[in-house]
Scaffold this motif. Structure first.
Motif, PDB file in Angstrom:
ATOM      1  N   THR A   5     -22.301  10.519  -1.577  1.00  0.00           N
ATOM      2  CA  THR A   5     -21.324  11.596  -1.412  1.00  0.00           C
ATOM      3  C   THR A   5     -22.057  12.775  -0.791  1.00  0.00           C
ATOM      4  O   THR A   5     -23.299  12.826  -0.815  1.00  0.00           O
ATOM      5  N   PRO A   6     -21.329  13.758  -0.225  1.00  0.00           N
ATOM      6  CA  PRO A   6     -22.024  14.921   0.310  1.00  0.00           C
ATOM      7  C   PRO A   6     -22.951  15.584  -0.708  1.00  0.00           C
ATOM      8  O   PRO A   6     -24.108  15.914  -0.390  1.00  0.00           O
ATOM      9  N   ASP A   7     -22.475  15.783  -1.937  1.00  0.00           N
ATOM     10  CA  ASP A   7     -23.317  16.404  -2.960  1.00  0.00           C
ATOM     11  C   ASP A   7     -24.506  15.515  -3.310  1.00  0.00           C
ATOM     12  O   ASP A   7     -25.621  16.010  -3.518  1.00  0.00           O
ATOM     13  N   GLY A   8     -24.274  14.204  -3.381  1.00  0.00           N
ATOM     14  CA  GLY A   8     -25.347  13.283  -3.740  1.00  0.00           C
ATOM     15  C   GLY A   8     -26.450  13.246  -2.699  1.00  0.00           C
ATOM     16  O   GLY A   8     -27.643  13.231  -3.035  1.00  0.00           O
ATOM     17  N   VAL A   9     -26.085  13.247  -1.429  1.00  0.00           N
ATOM     18  CA  VAL A   9     -27.092  13.208  -0.365  1.00  0.00           C
ATOM     19  C   VAL A   9     -27.826  14.538  -0.287  1.00  0.00           C
ATOM     20  O   VAL A   9     -29.054  14.578  -0.114  1.00  0.00           O
ATOM     21  N   ALA A  10     -27.108  15.654  -0.420  1.00  0.00           N
ATOM     22  CA  ALA A  10     -27.764  16.961  -0.416  1.00  0.00           C
ATOM     23  C   ALA A  10     -28.764  17.059  -1.563  1.00  0.00           C
ATOM     24  O   ALA A  10     -29.878  17.588  -1.394  1.00  0.00           O
TER      25      ALA A  10
END
Length: 257
Positions: free
Chosen positions: A167-172
């Motif tokens: 997810t965007p948060d997970g990759v960030a």
């Protein structure tokens, strides 16, 4: 899954993977004079686009045939695999990786190596497939299901301790964990158009996980999958021009070393 398949990749999945390249280069701030490394270059699509912007480019790929294909397009590409790159510490202004992080077995170690070769303040930009709808893979999966084919055991997958949330948060968070600053990630979506036979050829040539599944079958089973694929494609995925219209999504991440 890529060994000896540069030509098949170049005429099929390379077109799919090219869609987010302009956004990828923008995210890394690639322009005239930027010294950029394209890691996992494949047949050189992102590297060539960076060259056309006036950047100074180096490229690597783990598969010799891919590196050779990139060199054939005028890219200075060599064979190297993450997490070990043949470059000095702090060598590059920017590093880009187009759909590479989803193919390495140790993503955190790979990211540490990418940070090593970046100058302090250097820019990283990566794409990887999102968990949103990937219509092309959906079509393959439905064909397998209709043909009664289950994925064989032993397909490549990350160990649990190496996995991360797509997810965007997970990759960030993964980039921040690897020591990058200012990490951000968002999803970008695009429509890929391909010929029915072109898209089938990617699977039949052994590309990616779907290719491993298809080429592991006996000829009769492959014929069943092909029949189901054609039937489902014609009914639900082919547009008025006789081409497949396939919605896909990628996560585009950026960060600073």
């Amino acid at each position: 899954m890529w060994a000896g398949r540069a030509e098949a990749y170049g005429s099929t999945f390379a077109r799919l993977c090219a869609h987010p390249v302009p956004e990828l280069l923008d995210a890394a701030g690639v322009g005239a004079g930027t010294y950029v490394l394209d890691v996992g270059t494949g047949t050189g699509t992102a590297a060539l686009a960076a060259q056309r912007r006036g950047a100074r480019v180096r490229a690597v790929d783990a598969e010799p045939g891919m590196a050779a294909a990139a060199r054939g397009r005028g890219i200075p590409a060599e064979v190297a695999a993450l997490p070990e790159l043949p470059f000095a510490e702090g060598e590059f202004d920017a590093v880009v990786g187009n759909f590479v992080l989803n193919h390495v077995g140790r993503p955190r170690t790979a990211l540490a190596e990418l940070r090593r070769v970046l100058k302090p303040g250097g820019r990283l930009a990566l794409t990887l497939w999102s968990t949103g709808r990937q219509a092309g893979m959906e079509l393959y999966g439905r064909a397998l299901e209709a043909a009664g084919v289950a994925p064989p055991p032993g397909l490549p997958r990350l160990e649990a301790e190496e996995d991360f949330t797509r997810t965007p948060d997970g990759v960030a968070a993964l980039l921040t964990e690897a020591g990058f600053t200012g990490a951000a990630c968002a999803e970008t979506r695009f429509e890929h158009r391909a010929g029915v036979e072109e898209w089938w050829t990617a699977a039949a040539s052994g590309l990616a996980t779907i290719g491993l599944i298809v080429t592991a079958q006996d000829p009769c089973t492959v014929a069943r999958i092909r029949e189901a694929y054609g039937r489902i494609a014609a009914a639900e995925y082919v547009d008025d021009h006789g081409e497949l219209s396939l919605e896909h999504g990628a996560l585009l991440a950026r960060a600073t070393a």
